[in-house]
Design a protein around this motif. Structure first.
Motif, short mmCIF file in Angstrom:
data_model
loop_
_atom_site.label_atom_id
_atom_site.label_comp_id
_atom_site.label_asym_id
_atom_site.label_seq_id
_atom_site.Cartn_x
_atom_site.Cartn_y
_atom_site.Cartn_z
N ASP A 1 0.86 -1.17 0.00
CA ASP A 1 0.00 0.00 0.00
C ASP A 1 0.90 1.23 0.00
O ASP A 1 1.48 1.59 1.03
CB ASP A 1 -0.92 -0.02 1.22
CG ASP A 1 -1.92 1.12 1.20
OD1 ASP A 1 -2.06 1.76 0.14
OD2 ASP A 1 -2.57 1.35 2.24
N ARG B 1 0.26 4.42 -0.31
CA ARG B 1 -0.21 5.55 0.50
C ARG B 1 0.17 5.35 1.98
O ARG B 1 0.62 6.27 2.64
CB ARG B 1 -1.71 5.70 0.34
CG ARG B 1 -2.26 6.96 0.98
CD ARG B 1 -3.70 7.13 0.60
NE ARG B 1 -3.82 7.12 -0.85
CZ ARG B 1 -4.26 8.13 -1.56
NH1 ARG B 1 -4.64 9.23 -0.97
NH2 ARG B 1 -4.34 8.06 -2.88
N LYS B 2 0.00 4.13 2.48
CA LYS B 2 0.34 3.84 3.87
C LYS B 2 1.84 4.00 4.08
O LYS B 2 2.27 4.58 5.08
CB LYS B 2 -0.09 2.42 4.24
CG LYS B 2 0.23 2.02 5.65
CD LYS B 2 -0.17 0.57 5.90
CE LYS B 2 0.27 0.08 7.24
NZ LYS B 2 1.71 -0.11 7.34
N GLU B 3 2.63 3.50 3.13
CA GLU B 3 4.08 3.62 3.26
C GLU B 3 4.52 5.08 3.24
O GLU B 3 5.38 5.48 4.03
CB GLU B 3 4.77 2.86 2.12
CG GLU B 3 4.54 1.36 2.14
CD GLU B 3 5.19 0.68 3.32
OE1 GLU B 3 6.24 1.17 3.78
OE2 GLU B 3 4.63 -0.31 3.80
N ASN C 1 2.73 7.68 4.15
CA ASN C 1 2.31 8.28 5.42
C ASN C 1 3.26 7.90 6.54
O ASN C 1 3.60 8.75 7.38
CB ASN C 1 0.88 7.87 5.75
CG ASN C 1 -0.13 8.56 4.87
OD1 ASN C 1 0.13 9.61 4.31
ND2 ASN C 1 -1.30 7.95 4.75
N ASP C 2 3.70 6.65 6.58
CA ASP C 2 4.64 6.22 7.61
C ASP C 2 5.96 6.98 7.49
O ASP C 2 6.53 7.42 8.50
CB ASP C 2 4.90 4.72 7.51
CG ASP C 2 3.69 3.89 7.90
OD1 ASP C 2 2.75 4.46 8.49
OD2 ASP C 2 3.68 2.68 7.60
N ASP D 1 5.44 10.62 8.57
CA ASP D 1 5.32 10.70 10.02
C ASP D 1 6.68 10.57 10.69
O ASP D 1 6.97 11.26 11.66
CB ASP D 1 4.37 9.62 10.55
CG ASP D 1 2.92 9.91 10.20
OD1 ASP D 1 2.61 11.06 9.82
OD2 ASP D 1 2.09 8.97 10.29
#
Length: 144
Positions: free
Chosen positions: A91, A93-95, A97-98, A101
């Motif tokens: 994913d 998008r998740k990567e 975002n991580d 962050d």
């Protein structure tokens, strides 16, 4: 081949053909062009048939379109089960975002404790202290 020709381009080609060949010769030119296209297709089909017969029964499912590198790569990527699994599990998008962050987080997480007997190096996440002015090495432009 001519999928992107619109009505205006088609009308322009017809008008140019009438102007160049004239209304008298245009039907003969159209017949000659269609005959030439049929001969080229027949030659291509016979060449494909000859190649398939020479390759033997092992290559009965061989398609000449597979020789196009783009088609070949697309076919190989769609048939590979491992790549399908990776594609569905990843994913982006998740990567992202991580990662954002982790970059924007002002307080880093404490580092895991090093095992006993392991050498610990400098903390690369900390900003190094500026050296004192007398410790700075002078830059020598002539040395380079």
């Amino acid at each position: 081949m001519f999928n992107d020709i619109g009505a205006l381009e088609l009308v322009t080609i017809v008008v140019l053909a009438i102007l160049v060949f004239g209304p008298d010769k245009l039907p003969k030119v159209i017949q000659d062009v269609t005959g030439f296209i049929r001969k080229v297709r027949a030659f291509s089909d016979s060449a494909k048939h000859d190649i398939r017969s020479e390759l033997g029964p092992d290559f009965k499912d061989f398609e000449f379109e597979d020789l196009n590198p783009k088609t070949f790569i697309r076919k190989q990527l769609s048939e590979n089960e491992d790549l399908k699994e990776i594609r569905t599990s990843f994913d982006l998008r998740k990567e992202l975002n991580d990662v954002s962050d982790a970059v924007n987080n002002p307080s880093p997480d404490p580092a895991p404790a090093a095992p006993s007997g392991a050498a610990t190096g400098p903390d690369l996440l900390k900003k190094p202290a500026a050296p004192a002015s007398e410790q700075r090495v002078r830059f020598d432009a002539d040395a380079t």
